[in-house]
Design an enzyme around this catalytic site. Structure first.
Site, PDB file in Angstrom:
ATOM      1  N   ASN A  28      11.573  -8.846  -2.116  1.00 55.19           N
ATOM      2  CA  ASN A  28      10.961  -8.103  -1.002  1.00 55.19           C
ATOM      3  C   ASN A  28      11.473  -8.612   0.348  1.00 55.19           C
ATOM      4  OD1 ASN A  28       9.191  -6.691  -2.828  1.00 55.19           O
ATOM      5  ND2 ASN A  28       8.016  -8.594  -2.968  1.00 55.19           N
ATOM      6  N   HIS A 114      -2.804  -2.369  -3.925  1.00 57.75           N
ATOM      7  CA  HIS A 114      -2.429  -3.675  -4.473  1.00 57.75           C
ATOM      8  C   HIS A 114      -3.630  -4.419  -5.057  1.00 57.75           C
ATOM      9  CE1 HIS A 114      -0.916  -7.914  -3.963  1.00 57.75           C
ATOM     10  NE2 HIS A 114       0.209  -7.344  -4.354  1.00 57.75           N
ATOM     11  N   SER A 172       3.499  -0.404  -2.953  1.00 55.38           N
ATOM     12  CA  SER A 172       4.365  -1.501  -3.371  1.00 55.38           C
ATOM     13  C   SER A 172       5.191  -1.216  -4.616  1.00 55.38           C
ATOM     14  CB  SER A 172       3.530  -2.761  -3.591  1.00 55.38           C
ATOM     15  OG  SER A 172       2.581  -2.558  -4.616  1.00 55.38           O
ATOM     16  N   ASP A 197      -2.672  -1.536   4.610  1.00 61.07           N
ATOM     17  CA  ASP A 197      -1.854  -2.678   4.219  1.00 61.07           C
ATOM     18  C   ASP A 197      -0.393  -2.280   4.472  1.00 61.07           C
ATOM     19  OD1 ASP A 197      -0.391  -4.595   2.859  1.00 61.07           O
ATOM     20  OD2 ASP A 197      -1.726  -4.663   1.128  1.00 61.07           O
ATOM     21  N   HIS A 200       4.772  -3.562   2.912  1.00 64.59           N
ATOM     22  CA  HIS A 200       6.139  -3.106   2.637  1.00 64.59           C
ATOM     23  C   HIS A 200       6.707  -2.217   3.734  1.00 64.59           C
ATOM     24  CE1 HIS A 200       6.154  -4.896  -1.350  1.00 64.59           C
ATOM     25  NE2 HIS A 200       4.870  -4.557  -1.374  1.00 64.59           N
ATOM     26  N   LYS A 231       7.467 -11.054   3.150  1.00 65.93           N
ATOM     27  CA  LYS A 231       8.423 -10.028   2.702  1.00 65.93           C
ATOM     28  C   LYS A 231       9.498  -9.894   3.774  1.00 65.93           C
ATOM     29  CE  LYS A 231       5.295  -8.549  -0.750  1.00 65.93           C
ATOM     30  NZ  LYS A 231       3.946  -8.044  -1.003  1.00 65.93           N
TER      31      LYS A 231
END
Ligand SMILES: *Cc1c(COP(=O)(O)O)cnc(C)c1O
Length: 378
Positions: A28, A114, A172, A197, A200, A231
């Site tokens: 990531n 997640h 994700s 969130d 990513h 990440k």
């Protein structure tokens, strides 16, 4: 039964495993910062100045200058009033959701959020409701249900206190996007709070690499933004940002923050350096290279694969065993691509989760696409 694979090299586009080098399409570390000289130098400087251990929780005596600099850098980067860093994104989710919600509240999750959010929602004791992935109608019917038994000035006393909707801006394991604009208008219509969130999306999405909320000009409409420093930012740790009152509440109530030793000064300093790189011209160049590579991969894989919406490109295989076999064949050919299966994703939805980095060359992306095509055609 899963096993850990020992890597004997830094985290980069090439990793050493059992004495052999593999092209890495599983990390990531989207902008290639995990082994970047600027981040390493910042960590070394922090060790020289502050040592290796933090000594205590930040509320006792562990709140060192690098932690404060990091919190300020995050708030500035994300264009929020305030931010608080945690030892991981997992800890940030657990601490924040349990601080905000209790038995009298409702938490509404997208089906594909997640595990950290699912665990936090359960631990909070709030009533848990799940809407089908990115399904606004399903979400709206849950919000209608919640508001029917909502406490208000007109009907004080027992009843639901607050409603928090939580989703990911980039998912994700599927790499797709949430319909954030529509989510914001729904939560406003129903008087709910929204938490997203951006694990990513940070570093990958938007002109400032701040993620989807900023790209759409909605940062101030999302009550809670969650992210990780591990990440695209290239270091380790997690964060929450939003208004000052939110951050003050977390400092006083987030148990994963209060009852845990502060992250090492090196980790905090590396994360701050990662944010500075993200904000610089180098960050902009890396982001544009990453998107070029994603486009090249999409062109080579062909129309059977959806156009990437992020650096995560899932190749759905289906059967768990088959996904593991394909990943093994790719490994034999020098490519590290993970098979993701139940319980990380639903049963029968096993996949290869390809991730690209700005460090991959066009030739390496070409090698990936042609090897996948040849393995899948067998
Ligand atoms: C990785 C991840 C987290 C957890 O962050 P860590 O810093 O790795 O603990 C949270 N949410 C999502 C969507 C993630 O992918």
């Amino acid at each position: 039964m899963r096993h850990l694979r020992r890597i004997d090299s830094p985290q980069s586009k090439r990793v050493e495993l059992g004495g052999r080098f593999y092209l890495n399409f599983s990390s990531n570390d989207y902008l290639g910062l995990a082994n970047d000289p600027a981040l390493k130098e910042a960590a070394i400087q922090a060790i020289e100045r502050f040592g290796v251990g933090s000594g205590a929780s930040r509320l006792v005596c562990g709140s060192l200058a690098p932690h404060h600099e990091l919190d300020e850098a995050i708030a500035e980067f994300k264009n929020c009033d305030a931010a608080l860093s945690f030892s991981s994104g997992y800890a940030a989710a657990i601490g924040t959701i349990t601080a905000l919600l209790g038995k009298e509240d409702v938490v509404v999750l997208d089906k594909l959020v997640h595990a950290s959010i699912v665990d936090a929602a359960k631990l909070s004791g709030a009533k848990l409701r799940v809407f089908a992935h990115n399904d606004l109608n399903d979400l709206e019917s849950i919000l209608q249900w919640a508001n029917r038994s909502r406490r208000s000035s007109a009907s004080p006393g027992p009843g639901i206190r607050r409603v928090l909707v939580i989703t990911e801006s980039i998912f994700s394991m599927d790499g797709d996007r949430a319909p954030l604009r529509e989510l914001v208008s729904l939560k406003e219509r129903y008087g709910a709070w929204l938490m997203i969130d951006e694990a990513h999306a940070t570093g990958v999405i938007g002109p400032n690499r701040r993620g989807v909320a900023d790209e759409l000009g909605l940062s101030r409409s999302v009550e809670v933004q969650l992210g990780t420093l591990g990440k695209a930012i290239g270091a380790s740790g997690g964060f929450v940002c939003g208004c000052r009152e939110l951050i003050d509440l977390l400092i006083n109530r987030a148990r994963s923050f209060i009852f845990s030793t502060a992250p090492t000064p090196a980790a905090a300093a590396a994360a701050t350096a990662g944010i500075r790189v993200l904000q610089s011209d180098i960050g902009a160049q890396r982001q544009s290279i990453l998107w070029n590579r994603l486009e090249e991969l999409h062109k080579e894989l062909g129309k059977n694969f959806a156009k990437p919406q992020s650096a995560i490109v899932p190749l759905i295989i289906g059967a768990e065993q088959r996904a593991v076999e394909v990943a093994g064949q790719l490994l034999d050919r020098g490519l590290l691509v993970p098979a993701i299966r139940f319980p990380t994703v639903a049963r029968g939805k096993a996949r290869l989760r390809v991730t690209l980095s700005a460090l991959h060359s066009p030739e390496e992306v070409h090698a990936l696409a042609s090897t996948i095509a040849s393995v899948l055609s067998q």
